[in-house]
Design an enzyme around this catalytic site. Structure first.
Site, PDB file in Angstrom:
ATOM      1  N   ARG A  57       0.808  -1.226   0.000  1.00 57.89           N
ATOM      2  CA  ARG A  57       0.000   0.000   0.000  1.00 57.89           C
ATOM      3  C   ARG A  57       0.841   1.276   0.000  1.00 57.89           C
ATOM      4  NH1 ARG A  57      -2.790  -3.684   1.820  1.00 57.89           N
ATOM      5  NH2 ARG A  57      -0.929  -4.137   2.994  1.00 57.89           N
ATOM      6  N   THR A  58       1.774   1.353   0.946  1.00 51.88           N
ATOM      7  CA  THR A  58       2.481   2.621   1.122  1.00 51.88           C
ATOM      8  C   THR A  58       3.261   2.966  -0.140  1.00 51.88           C
ATOM      9  OG1 THR A  58       2.644   2.107   3.455  1.00 51.88           O
ATOM     10  CG2 THR A  58       4.037   3.880   2.665  1.00 51.88           C
ATOM     11  N   HIS A 135       5.187   5.985  11.643  1.00 50.27           N
ATOM     12  CA  HIS A 135       4.710   5.850  10.261  1.00 50.27           C
ATOM     13  C   HIS A 135       3.730   7.001  10.015  1.00 50.27           C
ATOM     14  CE1 HIS A 135       3.483   4.256   6.528  1.00 50.27           C
ATOM     15  NE2 HIS A 135       3.229   2.999   6.850  1.00 50.27           N
TER      16      HIS A 135
HETATM   17  C1  NCD Z   1       1.868  -1.005   8.202  1.00 47.02           C
HETATM   18  C2  NCD Z   1       3.367  -0.842   8.344  1.00 47.02           C
HETATM   19  O1  NCD Z   1       4.123  -1.102   7.409  1.00 47.02           O
HETATM   20  O2  NCD Z   1       3.764  -0.413   9.420  1.00 47.02           O
HETATM   21  N1  NCD Z   1       1.465  -1.214   6.882  1.00 47.02           N
HETATM   22  C3  NCD Z   1       1.185  -0.121   6.102  1.00 47.02           C
HETATM   23  O3  NCD Z   1       2.050   0.675   5.827  1.00 47.02           O
HETATM   24  N2  NCD Z   1      -0.074   0.081   5.734  1.00 47.02           N
HETATM   25  C4  NCD Z   1       1.284  -1.975   9.133  1.00 47.02           C
HETATM   26  C5  NCD Z   1       1.856  -3.359   9.220  1.00 47.02           C
HETATM   27  O4  NCD Z   1       2.777  -3.731   8.473  1.00 47.02           O
HETATM   28  O5  NCD Z   1       1.362  -4.103  10.042  1.00 47.02           O
END
Ligand code: NCD
Length: 404
Positions: A57-58, A135
């Site tokens: 996603r990111t 994050h």
């Molecule tokens: C998260 C992360 O990478 O911290 N994922 C994300 O970026 N949507 C959550 C996770 O990995 O559990």
């Protein structure tokens, strides 16, 4: 005040007015996306995505955001094919990549890694997740989702559930929720509670002491509801007098937002430790019957077994909409840091609570996963903790340490 040229390493690097400016521009980006008029502001700009940890996603939403803005993206297929695999440091990597791009988005397993990248880069750096630290862009998506779906963040009762120790999204989110006036409840199994430095900062800087429970199945008394969850006594009395609610409450029934997180397997020292914690949190379909009719169930994703797939069809399941908001939010953020859009009047940067101190000789950060313990050219750096005589905080990973 412009956001052009700034970094986003911690959510606390942006003031409330700056976060609101990102949200307003994200609304505008959504409208442009609908009208198919988004491309343009970042023509001739390049974003570099440096992901030293897995991501779907990111990374893809950052890349999609930049392409939607008319810009371009350079990226490493995966960390194993970059020079990091040959031992190249974070500092050297960004000192090189800044010549190839106008904006760097970095994810790295070390706590504090993004701060190092920001210190060595002349182009803006965005933290896309640094170890178990923070994050912040996930937090922008989370807050934006709450604001969009509930109308406001202030006064919302929010439960943060699961691995609050290693889950970096909930650290940034807790700060932001506290700043915007939400009430926070932490629900974590023993051993995976919110780290001390996060709790201390919530209390110290934002006057927020979250209620804490170990399970979402718990029942709570009126007293706990009033004192810990800060539901007004009149509301409790009304509910107790009704047929539906008893003076003993299901915890699930109290929240406007229930935010679940995955147990972060990659951060445990041993598989046995992970196994002991795994599966400690999940929402089953039947549990939703106890939740408010207009509650939001959120998750940064990926899920492991925290969310029953049968919940997905329920309107309250907000996690895919939350992931979708990643594109307009990251479009807005990237355009602002690149100076391609103006945040508008009235925004101002945050006041800082931390004062740098001269590092006492021999003092190292107590956190083994801190970037300063793993990148040899870095000198430990600390800031003083306002109002706490002798208490210092690592300037990279925020871990607290008592001055010797
Ligand atoms: C998260 C992360 O990478 O911290 N994922 C994300 O970026 N949507 C959550 C996770 O990995 O559990």
């Amino acid at each position: 005040m412009n956001l052009a040229g700034r970094d986003l390493v911690s959510i606390n690097d942006f003031s409330d007015t700056e976060i609101r400016a990102v949200f307003d521009l994200a609304d505008e980006m959504s409208r442009r996306l609908e009208r198919r008029t988004a491309s343009g502001p970042c023509r001739d700009r390049i974003m570099a995505t440096l992901f030293f940890e897995p991501s779907t996603r990111t990374r893809l939403s950052f890349e999609s955001a930049m392409l939607r803005l008319g810009g371009q993206v350079i990226s490493m297929p995966d960390a194993r094919s970059s020079s990091a695999a040959k031992g190249e440091t974070i500092a050297d990597t960004v000192r090189v990549v800044q010549h190839y791009s106008d904006l760097i988005v970095i994810r790295n397993p070390l706590d504090g890694a993004a701060r190092v990248a920001a210190e060595y880069s002349d182009v803006p750096v965005i933290n896309a997740g640094d170890g178990a630290h923070e994050h912040p862009t996930q937090t922008l998506c989370d807050l934006y989702t709450i604001r969009k779906e509930k109308g406001s963040i202030e006064g919302m009762n929010v439960a943060l559930c699961g691995d609050l120790r290693y889950g970096r999204t909930v650290h940034s989110l807790a700060y932001a929720l506290a700043r915007f006036g939400a009430r926070i409840t932490c629900v974590a199994p023993p051993g995976l509670e919110m780290p001390d430095h996060v709790r201390n900062r919530l209390r110290r800087d934002y006057d927020c002491t979250p209620a804490e429970f170990t399970s979402l199945d718990q029942v709570v008394t009126d007293r706990e509801v009033i004192y810990h969850l800060q539901v007004p006594a009149t509301q409790v009395a009304d509910a107790a007098g009704s047929d539906q609610l008893m003076p003993v409450w299901d915890l699930m029934s109290l929240f406007d937002v229930i935010y679940l997180t995955r147990v972060q397997r990659e951060r445990f020292r041993t598989h046995a430790e992970y196994e002991a914690a795994a599966g400690s949190y999940s929402i089953k379909r039947a549990m939703l019957d106890k939740a408010k009719k207009d509650a939001l169930i959120m998750h940064p994703l990926p899920r492991v077994d925290e969310l029953d797939y049968r919940i997905d069809r329920d309107r309250r399941a907000a996690y895919f909409r939350q992931a979708g908001n990643g594109v307009p939010i990251r479009m807005a953020l990237s355009a602002l840091l690149l100076g391609a859009e103006d945040p508008g009047p009235g925004t101002h940067p945050p006041e800082t609570h931390a004062t740098p101190v001269n590092t006492p000789p021999g003092l190292v950060c107590p956190n083994e996963r801190c970037v300063t313990r793993n990148e040899p050219y870095l000198t430990p750096r600390f800031v003083s903790v306002a109002g706490h005589e002798g208490a210092l905080q690592c300037a990279y990973c925020d871990r607290e340490v008592q001055q010797p």
